[in-house]
Design a protein around this motif. Structure first.
Motif, short mmCIF file in Angstrom:
data_model
loop_
_atom_site.label_atom_id
_atom_site.label_comp_id
_atom_site.label_asym_id
_atom_site.label_seq_id
_atom_site.Cartn_x
_atom_site.Cartn_y
_atom_site.Cartn_z
N ILE A 248 -22.37 -17.60 -24.57
CA ILE A 248 -23.28 -18.67 -24.15
C ILE A 248 -23.00 -19.99 -24.89
N LYS A 249 -22.54 -19.88 -26.14
CA LYS A 249 -22.33 -21.11 -26.93
C LYS A 249 -21.36 -22.08 -26.27
N THR A 250 -20.42 -21.57 -25.47
CA THR A 250 -19.43 -22.45 -24.84
C THR A 250 -19.72 -22.70 -23.36
N LEU A 251 -20.93 -22.34 -22.91
CA LEU A 251 -21.24 -22.45 -21.48
C LEU A 251 -21.06 -23.87 -20.94
N ALA A 252 -21.54 -24.88 -21.67
CA ALA A 252 -21.47 -26.25 -21.15
C ALA A 252 -20.01 -26.69 -20.98
N LEU A 253 -19.20 -26.38 -21.99
CA LEU A 253 -17.77 -26.74 -21.93
C LEU A 253 -17.10 -26.07 -20.74
N ARG A 254 -17.34 -24.77 -20.59
CA ARG A 254 -16.70 -24.02 -19.51
C ARG A 254 -17.18 -24.52 -18.15
N MET A 255 -18.49 -24.70 -18.04
CA MET A 255 -19.07 -25.06 -16.74
C MET A 255 -18.59 -26.43 -16.28
N ARG A 256 -18.51 -27.39 -17.22
CA ARG A 256 -18.04 -28.73 -16.84
C ARG A 256 -16.62 -28.65 -16.31
#
Ligand SMILES: *Cc1c(COP(=O)(O)O)cnc(C)c1O
Length: 385
Positions: A248-256
């Motif tokens: 979950i910690k890298t969700l924003a990076l991955r999703m973008r």
């Protein structure tokens, strides 16, 4: 002291972490202990035990998930289906009726139409686009509505605001499966839905290495689901909690990255003469484009397309691709590709698929975080035959 509210990227990393780091550990350790010392609890559900979903690994995840989806409480479960089944069973009893969107995830469709039917719970499946159709099917026994923020495999977006308002008007519990959009792009509780559900197997974990699920909502509603799950037993193991927490910690990076890659790939496919039609909410001609623009921060990492030349040509293209792995499921860092007719939608009859608009030549892509240029070059070589 009131805790400062941070932006989503910051919360993804820091929300729910122990206030006092355990032995100074920067990463929350795995509490691989089934039971914990008794400390005077009077309620069965408060005993500390893995199945009761309250070990330190569970509580940290619950806090993180509730902050991300803007709920007051959350619950992680052993799979997406464990979250969905526990949530539905927490609020429905024999004689009740529910209204659900007509193009649901296969497992949910079967659960609602077959397993709940055996328990005397009836349902009507309704097109997500027309609140009028939902009004027409509403009955005094109707207790709950169920929708998905983006549908599989044509990426349709229901009238989200209309459905949440419809549920409020009739005092119904509204549930929404937000797996395809994910909290970086869309947070259904902000639109007025009561309970947001996830298969964390997909984007939230993001690495195709565990199955997990989640439900997020108010303390009262989530409390009911927790008690139901405590009895049904579909709790998430602490080690899987740890992996999900890390993912979950890298969700924003991955999703973008996935939003950007999918938008580029959709644009490329739309202009390729071997492609009949592309389904992606980021494209202007998609039925959900305006709605996505209004409510979503990004158009997501899922797209599908029909290829000219029928299923044989589709299989040929899939086998020629070097980067995407031919596999069902979605939301991982690696691109996955599948023909829904042979995988996710093989349980439907040809007539049902025809009605739903799912063609034999349809290919679905879960776009990963690879370089967009490499993905496009790979699709170019596979399609140029
Ligand atoms: C995968 C999926 C589910 C089921 O999740 P599991 O983790 O496999 O149990 C439910 N809803 C949607 C939209 C999914 O993609």
């Amino acid at each position: 002291m009131q805790k400062k509210k941070y932006r989503l990227e910051t919360e993804l990393v820091h929300a729910g972490e122990p206030d006092k780091r355990i032995e100074g550990a920067v990463s929350l350790p795995i509490f691989q202990s089934s039971t914990f010392e008794y400390s005077g609890q009077s309620d069965y559900h408060d005993l500390k035990y893995i199945r009761l979903n309250n070990t330190p690994n569970h509580t940290a995840l619950h806090k993180k998930l509730s902050v991300l989806e803007k709920g007051d409480a959350a619950l992680v479960t052993a799979s997406g289906m464990a979250a969905i089944s526990a949530a539905l069973l927490a609020f429905l009893k024999p004689g009740d009726h529910l209204l659900a969107q007509d193009c649901l995830y296969g497992g949910t469709h079967e659960l609602i139409t077959k397993d709940l039917a055996v328990l005397g719970i009836s349902c009507d499946l309704v097109q997500g686009d027309s609140v009028k159709a939902w009004e027409e099917k509403y009955r005094p026994e109707t207790k709950l509505i169920y929708a998905e923020s983006i549908s599989n495999p044509l990426l349709q977006i229901p009238d989200l605001k209309g459905l949440a308002a419809f549920a409020k008007k009739h005092g119904l519990i509204s549930m929404i499966d937000n797996t395809f959009a994910g909290p970086v792009n869309y947070r259904p509780l902000e639109t007025g839905f009561d309970i947001c559900l996830h298969s964390c197997t997909k984007y939230l974990n993001g690495h195709s290495d565990i199955v997990a699920g989640a439900a997020i909502g108010s303390e009262k509603l989530i409390g009911k689901i927790i008690h139901k799950l405590n009895h049904l037993g579909g709790s998430l193991d602490p080690h899987a909690c740890f992996l999900l927490h890390r993912g979950i910690k890298t969700l924003a990076l991955r999703m973008r990255c996935q939003n950007a890659n999918a938008l580029q790939l959709a644009g490329f496919l739309e202009n390729h003469n071997a492609v009949e039609k592309v389904y992606y909410p980021g494209l202007k001609n998609h039925t959900g484009h305006e709605r996505a623009k209004e409510l979503f921060a990004g158009f997501g990492g899922m797209l599908s397309f029909e290829i000219k030349g029928g299923p044989e040509k589709a299989e040929k293209v899939i086998s020629r691709l070097q980067i995407p792995i031919s596999a069902p499921s979605l939301g991982g860092v690696e691109s996955l590709i599948t023909r829904p007719v042979t995988t996710s939608h093989s349980g439907m009859s040809p007539q049902e698929r025809e009605k739903a608009g799912i063609k034999d030549s349809l290919i679905r892509v879960s776009v990963g975080i690879e370089a967009a240029e490499d993905l496009i070059a790979d699709f170019q070589q596979a399609l140029d035959i």
